[in-house]
Design a protein around this motif. Structure first.
Motif, PDB file in Angstrom:
ATOM      1  N   PHE A  88       0.832  -1.207   0.000  1.00 15.60           N
ATOM      2  CA  PHE A  88       0.000   0.000   0.000  1.00 15.60           C
ATOM      3  C   PHE A  88       0.873   1.266   0.000  1.00 15.60           C
TER       4      PHE A  88
ATOM      5  N   PHE B 182      -4.023  -7.141  -2.408  1.00 17.61           N
ATOM      6  CA  PHE B 182      -3.877  -6.041  -3.365  1.00 17.61           C
ATOM      7  C   PHE B 182      -2.806  -6.415  -4.383  1.00 17.61           C
TER       8      PHE B 182
ATOM      9  N   TYR C  68      -4.678   4.639   0.950  1.00 19.00           N
ATOM     10  CA  TYR C  68      -3.670   3.580   0.895  1.00 19.00           C
ATOM     11  C   TYR C  68      -2.611   3.725   1.984  1.00 19.00           C
TER      12      TYR C  68
ATOM     13  N   CYS D 240      -4.277   2.324   5.021  1.00 19.86           N
ATOM     14  CA  CYS D 240      -4.293   0.855   4.946  1.00 19.86           C
ATOM     15  C   CYS D 240      -2.907   0.280   5.281  1.00 19.86           C
TER      16      CYS D 240
END
Ligand SMILES: [Mn+2]
Length: 310
Positions: free
Chosen positions: A29, A58, A146, A149
């Motif tokens: 991230f 991701f 992000y 996260c």
């Protein structure tokens, strides 16, 4: 404080962001947030992310030609040593910048920004991007999301021993600037499917507790029974961390006839010195060791057991 970093970003037309092997949420991230930030603010520059290994939650990879990398400013995030970097072509970059929060055992960058007090590299990146030097640059909702996260993933929802007031400040800043829905992001990073939940239940059955030391060892047969890859299994070390009477805990999985082991501990219980003795390393309270024989693993567990009762 981050003037030199900004100068280098301004100087290069091509920038490649690097990450570590077996990328985790913080690394993935953060790399993605940094690349979004650079693309938003420097539209004339070419920005790429190097690294071929994927992070389940991701998955993101792109092809970056050798030529591109050679003429790039390389920025590595969350990666303590060159050996740990996913794409070794980092070394061929024209200029290297390291941004990391692991103990600084190898400053491989031409410029190194290392804060081992930061709970996540996402926290350090937040500090950098919201510092005076970068004040005039745009931070999109996506970048804030992000980075948030990244912090959530490494601090497991702001609860690891590396979480500080500074971590919370970074989180609050990102939540405010990015207009984030906090509960949704916590769910996204931490909740699991019913299938994974069942696997976790099976993993828990392998827990051994001796005094204030808890450990799980999964050999190939166990992994096959649970139907989980070794790497994925090891991530569930956080499960053992929820037990209040443990000071140190470890999770070992068999890999090619040897054992890879993650170690975690409560605040005052150092584990990285023991990990280093077995050719591993990491943070004061979170370390890892790879390729141990069962004898070495037993020996290391004896040391961790002893340390946990001190
Ligand atoms: Mn990290």
């Amino acid at each position: 404080m981050y003037k030199q970093l900004l100068e280098k970003i301004l100087e290069y037309e091509r920038i490649t962001v690097f990450r570590h092997q077996r990328p985790d949420g913080d690394c993935m991230f953060s790399a993605y947030a940094l690349s979004c930030f650079l693309k938003d603010n420097f539209k004339e520059k070419q920005i790429r992310i190097a690294g071929k290994e994927e992070y389940d939650l991701f998955p993101y990879t792109e092809d970056v030609p050798d030529e591109f990398i050679k003429s790039s400013l390389g920025i590595a995030v969350d990666t303590s040593t060159i050996a740990r970097v996913d794409d070794k072509r980092l070394e061929s970059c024209d200029y290297i910048i390291k941004i990391d929060h692991h103990p600084a055992i190898e400053n491989y960058g031409n410029l190194n920004y290392v804060d081992d007090k930061a709970g996540a590299v996402g926290e350090l990146l937040t500090e950098i991007l919201f510092s005076g030097d970068f004040a005039s640059y745009y931070k999109s909702k996506e970048v804030c999301k992000y980075l948030y996260c990244a912090i959530l993933a490494d601090t497991i929802n702001f609860r690891t021993s590396s979480t500080t007031a500074n971590t919370l400040k970074a989180g609050a800043l990102l939540a405010e600037k990015g207009d984030l829905v906090i509960s949704e992001l916590s769910d996204y990073i931490l909740n699991v499917s019913s299938t994974v939940f069942r696997k976790i239940t099976d993993i828990r059955k392998h827990l051994n507790i001796s005094g204030s030391f808890g450990y799980i060892i999964l050999n190939n047969e166990d992994l096959a029974d649970i139907d989980i890859p070794a790497l994925e299994a090891k991530n569930h070390i956080t499960e053992i961390g929820n037990i209040i009477d443990l000071n140190i805990w470890a999770f070992a999985v068999e890999s090619e006839g040897r054992f890879d082991c993650s170690i975690r501990s409560k605040k005052n219980y150092r584990v990285n010195d023991i990990a280093m003795k077995y050719n591993g390393g990491g943070h004061f309270n979170a370390s890892g060791v790879r390729g141990l024989s069962i004898e070495q693993l037993t020996e290391m567990f004896n040391e961790l057991h002893e340390r946990s009762s001190q």
